[in-house]
Write a protein that holds these residues in place. Structure first.
Motif, PDB file in Angstrom:
ATOM      1  N   CYS A 237       0.830  -1.204   0.000  1.00  0.00           N
ATOM      2  CA  CYS A 237       0.000   0.000   0.000  1.00  0.00           C
ATOM      3  C   CYS A 237       0.868   1.258   0.000  1.00  0.00           C
ATOM      4  N   LEU A 238       0.421   2.243  -0.750  1.00  0.00           N
ATOM      5  CA  LEU A 238       1.098   3.543  -0.846  1.00  0.00           C
ATOM      6  C   LEU A 238       0.252   4.531  -0.069  1.00  0.00           C
ATOM      7  N   ASN A 239       0.828   5.104   0.973  1.00  0.00           N
ATOM      8  CA  ASN A 239       0.010   5.662   2.037  1.00  0.00           C
ATOM      9  C   ASN A 239       0.410   7.076   2.423  1.00  0.00           C
ATOM     10  N   PHE A 240      -0.576   7.873   2.798  1.00  0.00           N
ATOM     11  CA  PHE A 240      -0.293   9.173   3.395  1.00  0.00           C
ATOM     12  C   PHE A 240       0.307   8.956   4.779  1.00  0.00           C
ATOM     13  N   SER A 241       1.270   9.784   5.131  1.00  0.00           N
ATOM     14  CA  SER A 241       1.968   9.598   6.412  1.00  0.00           C
ATOM     15  C   SER A 241       1.193  10.250   7.558  1.00  0.00           C
ATOM     16  N   LEU A 242      -0.051   9.853   7.689  1.00  0.00           N
ATOM     17  CA  LEU A 242      -0.882  10.263   8.814  1.00  0.00           C
ATOM     18  C   LEU A 242      -1.015   9.074   9.755  1.00  0.00           C
ATOM     19  N   GLU A 243      -0.970   9.331  11.041  1.00  0.00           N
ATOM     20  CA  GLU A 243      -0.919   8.256  12.023  1.00  0.00           C
ATOM     21  C   GLU A 243      -2.086   7.284  11.880  1.00  0.00           C
ATOM     22  N   HIS A 244      -3.299   7.822  11.621  1.00  0.00           N
ATOM     23  CA  HIS A 244      -4.472   6.950  11.573  1.00  0.00           C
ATOM     24  C   HIS A 244      -4.563   6.142  10.273  1.00  0.00           C
ATOM     25  N   LEU A 245      -3.656   6.402   9.305  1.00  0.00           N
ATOM     26  CA  LEU A 245      -3.664   5.649   8.054  1.00  0.00           C
ATOM     27  C   LEU A 245      -2.470   4.715   7.901  1.00  0.00           C
ATOM     28  N   ARG A 246      -1.509   4.815   8.782  1.00  0.00           N
ATOM     29  CA  ARG A 246      -0.248   4.084   8.606  1.00  0.00           C
ATOM     30  C   ARG A 246      -0.448   2.565   8.595  1.00  0.00           C
ATOM     31  N   HIS A 247      -1.332   2.063   9.440  1.00  0.00           N
ATOM     32  CA  HIS A 247      -1.446   0.621   9.605  1.00  0.00           C
ATOM     33  C   HIS A 247      -2.843   0.084   9.297  1.00  0.00           C
ATOM     34  N   HIS A 248      -3.822   0.972   9.102  1.00  0.00           N
ATOM     35  CA  HIS A 248      -5.189   0.520   8.860  1.00  0.00           C
ATOM     36  C   HIS A 248      -5.880   1.458   7.857  1.00  0.00           C
ATOM     37  N   TRP A 249      -6.715   0.898   7.008  1.00  0.00           N
ATOM     38  CA  TRP A 249      -7.617   1.673   6.156  1.00  0.00           C
ATOM     39  C   TRP A 249      -9.042   1.275   6.502  1.00  0.00           C
ATOM     40  N   SER A 250      -9.929   2.275   6.544  1.00  0.00           N
ATOM     41  CA  SER A 250     -11.316   2.024   6.933  1.00  0.00           C
ATOM     42  C   SER A 250     -12.257   2.188   5.740  1.00  0.00           C
ATOM     43  N   PHE A 251     -13.270   1.334   5.696  1.00  0.00           N
ATOM     44  CA  PHE A 251     -14.264   1.354   4.633  1.00  0.00           C
ATOM     45  C   PHE A 251     -15.656   1.441   5.250  1.00  0.00           C
TER      46      PHE A 251
ATOM     47  N   SER B 261     -19.841   1.033   4.929  1.00  0.00           N
ATOM     48  CA  SER B 261     -20.893   0.298   4.234  1.00  0.00           C
ATOM     49  C   SER B 261     -22.166   0.408   5.045  1.00  0.00           C
ATOM     50  N   GLY B 262     -23.228  -0.193   4.543  1.00  0.00           N
ATOM     51  CA  GLY B 262     -24.494  -0.163   5.264  1.00  0.00           C
ATOM     52  C   GLY B 262     -24.414  -0.861   6.604  1.00  0.00           C
ATOM     53  N   ASP B 263     -23.438  -1.730   6.769  1.00  0.00           N
ATOM     54  CA  ASP B 263     -23.272  -2.449   8.035  1.00  0.00           C
ATOM     55  C   ASP B 263     -22.370  -1.716   9.022  1.00  0.00           C
ATOM     56  N   GLY B 264     -21.876  -0.547   8.628  1.00  0.00           N
ATOM     57  CA  GLY B 264     -20.995   0.202   9.506  1.00  0.00           C
ATOM     58  C   GLY B 264     -19.624   0.405   8.888  1.00  0.00           C
ATOM     59  N   VAL B 265     -18.630   0.550   9.741  1.00  0.00           N
ATOM     60  CA  VAL B 265     -17.259   0.795   9.286  1.00  0.00           C
ATOM     61  C   VAL B 265     -16.406  -0.440   9.562  1.00  0.00           C
ATOM     62  N   SER B 266     -15.693  -0.895   8.539  1.00  0.00           N
ATOM     63  CA  SER B 266     -14.753  -2.004   8.721  1.00  0.00           C
ATOM     64  C   SER B 266     -13.333  -1.476   8.581  1.00  0.00           C
ATOM     65  N   THR B 267     -12.469  -1.853   9.479  1.00  0.00           N
ATOM     66  CA  THR B 267     -11.087  -1.388   9.495  1.00  0.00           C
ATOM     67  C   THR B 267     -10.176  -2.552   9.122  1.00  0.00           C
ATOM     68  N   ILE B 268      -9.367  -2.340   8.071  1.00  0.00           N
ATOM     69  CA  ILE B 268      -8.543  -3.410   7.523  1.00  0.00           C
ATOM     70  C   ILE B 268      -7.064  -3.131   7.795  1.00  0.00           C
ATOM     71  N   PRO B 269      -6.331  -4.067   8.383  1.00  0.00           N
ATOM     72  CA  PRO B 269      -4.879  -3.887   8.547  1.00  0.00           C
ATOM     73  C   PRO B 269      -4.203  -3.869   7.174  1.00  0.00           C
ATOM     74  N   ILE B 270      -3.249  -2.965   6.978  1.00  0.00           N
ATOM     75  CA  ILE B 270      -2.534  -2.888   5.705  1.00  0.00           C
ATOM     76  C   ILE B 270      -1.025  -2.775   5.975  1.00  0.00           C
TER      77      ILE B 270
ATOM     78  N   HIS C  65     -16.548  -0.089  -2.685  1.00  0.00           N
ATOM     79  CA  HIS C  65     -16.335   0.063  -1.242  1.00  0.00           C
ATOM     80  C   HIS C  65     -15.934   1.501  -0.947  1.00  0.00           C
ATOM     81  N   HIS C  66     -16.792   2.203  -0.210  1.00  0.00           N
ATOM     82  CA  HIS C  66     -16.605   3.637   0.031  1.00  0.00           C
ATOM     83  C   HIS C  66     -15.617   3.895   1.177  1.00  0.00           C
ATOM     84  N   ILE C  67     -14.680   4.809   0.930  1.00  0.00           N
ATOM     85  CA  ILE C  67     -13.705   5.182   1.965  1.00  0.00           C
ATOM     86  C   ILE C  67     -14.104   6.496   2.630  1.00  0.00           C
ATOM     87  N   ASN C  68     -14.140   7.556   1.856  1.00  0.00           N
ATOM     88  CA  ASN C  68     -14.440   8.878   2.430  1.00  0.00           C
ATOM     89  C   ASN C  68     -14.689   9.855   1.290  1.00  0.00           C
ATOM     90  N   LYS C  69     -15.170  11.038   1.637  1.00  0.00           N
ATOM     91  CA  LYS C  69     -15.345  12.127   0.677  1.00  0.00           C
ATOM     92  C   LYS C  69     -14.693  13.384   1.239  1.00  0.00           C
TER      93      LYS C  69
END
Length: 304
Positions: A190-204, A206-215, A261-265
């Motif tokens: 993964c090619l990532n912004f150097s923000l603390e909350h994005l370094r190790h996880h990306w969140s998606f 959906s209608g079921d809520g937010v899922s956080t995936i280790p990357i 899969h929606h991330i953010n706007k």
């Protein structure tokens, strides 16, 4: 009752946080300011402000009314400014601030068009991702994303809402496969912004809520253009905003992955210090940008 003036007074009371502050700014007596707000509430038949000797707050009705009032006042003041500026020719130095990715991928293609229309305007463009004070730093107009703060007294016009998406080069996807679910990202670079909350996880979302995936971050940077070039070189899957991609998707240089899969706007706003007595050069640029982006509630960059 001068309803328009009462609207202006009401808006200024909220902006200043007090009747006394609004009276001082508007050069009115406290009694006159109080009367304007009271007349407005009587006309509407509802309370707009909750107030005591110590604090003041908007009612729920007042919050909604304030948003509409500010929109109305902007339109009226800008109509007046546009009419008074008709005979003036845009000229001189226009100092523009822009968030870096937007400047590189969007302003770079728009400014030649603007310059053809207004050849006597000299463009001085500064790009940065930091928060700036337009007035203090001498900028006429700025382009901000939702992550950058600006003074609430500024005029803000939304240009669009950018989708945050994932993309990779065709070469990378041929070699490593295309992720079909967010969980598949655990097997990718993964090619990532150097923000603390994005370094190790990306969140998606959906209608079921937010899922956080280790990357696993192959590259981290605070510069989106560097991440773009790494993605083009086939180094991994990059998280990007749609306005920062230029024509990469349209030309096939990059391909979108996990599009369902929606991330953010991210809202993108054109900001300037005052809507009153705008110079012809600022007026011309504001009108130009609003013409280029006529649908502020959409993502014009993803569709382009």
């Amino acid at each position: 009752m001068d309803r328009l003036q009462s609207m202006r007074v009401f808006s200024k009371v909220v902006e200043q946080g007090s009747f006394v502050g609004a009276a001082k700014v508007l050069n009115l007596s406290n009694a006159v300011v109080t009367r304007h707000v009271a007349d407005l509430e009587n006309h509407l038949g509802t309370r707009l402000l909750n107030r005591s000797t110590r604090r003041m707050s908007l009612t729920e009705t007042g919050q909604g009314y304030l948003e509409r009032v500010r929109s109305i006042l902007i339109e009226i003041d800008e109509a007046d400014a546009a009419a008074s500026a008709v005979s003036k020719k845009p000229a001189g130095i226009l100092n523009i601030y822009s968030q870096i990715s937007f400047g590189q991928m969007q302003l770079a293609r728009l400014l030649p068009k603007y310059s053809l229309q207004y050849p006597e305007v000299t463009l001085d463009v500064t790009m940065s991702d930091r928060t700036v004070d337009l007035v203090e730093e001498g900028f006429d107009v700025g382009i901000f994303t939702v992550f950058q703060k600006f003074d609430i007294s500024m005029v803000a016009r939304q240009l669009g809402i950018a989708e945050v998406l994932l993309c990779a080069s065709p070469d990378y996807l041929r070699k490593h496969g295309r992720p079909l679910l967010p969980e598949d990202l655990q097997q990718h670079a993964c090619l990532n912004f150097s923000l603390e909350h994005l370094r190790h996880h990306w969140s998606f979302q959906s209608g079921d809520g937010v899922s956080t995936i280790p990357i696993t971050s192959k590259v981290m940077s605070n510069n989106a253009d560097l991440l773009r070039h790494c993605a083009l070189a086939g180094m991994g899957i990059a998280m990007r905003s749609s306005y920062s991609l230029g024509d990469d998707l349209g030309t096939g240089k990059l391909e979108r992955v996990l599009a369902d899969h929606h991330i953010n706007k991210i809202s993108v706003q054109l900001v300037y210090p005052s809507r009153r007595l705008l110079s012809a050069k600022v007026r011309s640029f504001v009108d130009f940008m609003m013409t280029e982006f006529p649908y502020p509630d959409r993502d014009p960059w993803l569709a382009a």
